[in-house]
Design a protein around this motif. Structure first.
Motif, short mmCIF file in Angstrom:
data_model
loop_
_atom_site.label_atom_id
_atom_site.label_comp_id
_atom_site.label_asym_id
_atom_site.label_seq_id
_atom_site.Cartn_x
_atom_site.Cartn_y
_atom_site.Cartn_z
N LEU A 30 1.07 -1.33 0.10
CA LEU A 30 0.00 -0.28 0.16
C LEU A 30 0.73 0.87 -0.46
CD1 LEU A 30 -2.17 -1.26 3.12
CD2 LEU A 30 -2.49 -1.06 0.20
N GLU A 32 2.93 5.13 0.25
CA GLU A 32 2.36 5.45 0.87
C GLU A 32 2.45 7.14 0.45
OE1 GLU A 32 4.79 7.10 4.32
OE2 GLU A 32 5.78 4.50 3.62
N SER A 37 -3.92 7.32 0.87
CA SER A 37 -2.91 6.08 1.59
C SER A 37 -3.73 5.58 3.74
CB SER A 37 -1.20 6.26 1.44
OG SER A 37 -1.01 4.81 2.34
N ALA A 62 -7.52 -1.75 4.59
CA ALA A 62 -7.05 -1.31 2.94
C ALA A 62 -6.28 -3.25 2.72
CB ALA A 62 -6.06 -0.30 3.11
N LEU A 63 -5.77 -3.87 4.03
CA LEU A 63 -4.81 -4.69 3.63
C LEU A 63 -5.89 -5.92 3.36
CD1 LEU A 63 -2.19 -4.50 6.76
CD2 LEU A 63 -1.99 -4.34 4.11
N ALA A 66 -6.45 -5.93 0.28
CA ALA A 66 -5.81 -6.64 -0.67
C ALA A 66 -5.05 -7.61 -1.28
CB ALA A 66 -4.36 -5.34 -0.30
#
Length: 126
Positions: A30, A32, A37, A62-63, A66
């Motif tokens: 992710l 930055e 972000s 977000a993780l 992903a």
């Protein structure tokens, strides 16, 4: 951090320790470089002394999106056990007392640095 039950505060400290240890990997997943972000928002919150709870939750989400199946809150390792012979064992801890990161000293290396605040970890004893 806001007043929270001990379990919630410990969960946040553990998640921050994970982010600190894995900042390079998380930055690759992710980046930055975007102001939106979640990683950048968390780093800015930590550097400004703000409550990390919401930015951590956004990073966790977000993780997961992903493809990371446990995000920042997953249990990824073991905790050290204290020395029971009465001798004090040296350990390096979060310089801001905000996360549960720890590092054992190496004879030829300066104290590790916090990847989030860029300050050296503080020396403490067990």
């Amino acid at each position: 951090m806001a007043e929270e039950p001990n379990g919630a505060a410990e969960r946040i400290r553990d998640a921050l320790a994970y982010v600190c240890r894995q900042l390079d990997v998380l930055s690759a997943v992710l980046p930055e470089n975007d102001e939106a972000s979640p990683l950048r928002r968390l780093l800015e919150a930590m550097r400004n002394g703000e409550d990390p709870d919401r930015p951590l939750q956004a990073l966790h989400t977000a993780l997961l999106a992903a493809g990371d199946h446990i995000g920042v809150y997953g249990n990824r390792g073991i905790r050290p056990v204290g020395v029971d012979d009465g001798a004090e064992e040296t350990v390096y801890l979060c310089p801001a007392h905000r996360c549960s990161r720890y590092s054992w000293p190496a004879a030829t290396v300066d104290p590790p640095q916090c990847a989030i605040t860029e300050q050296p970890l503080r020396r403490d004893g067990l």
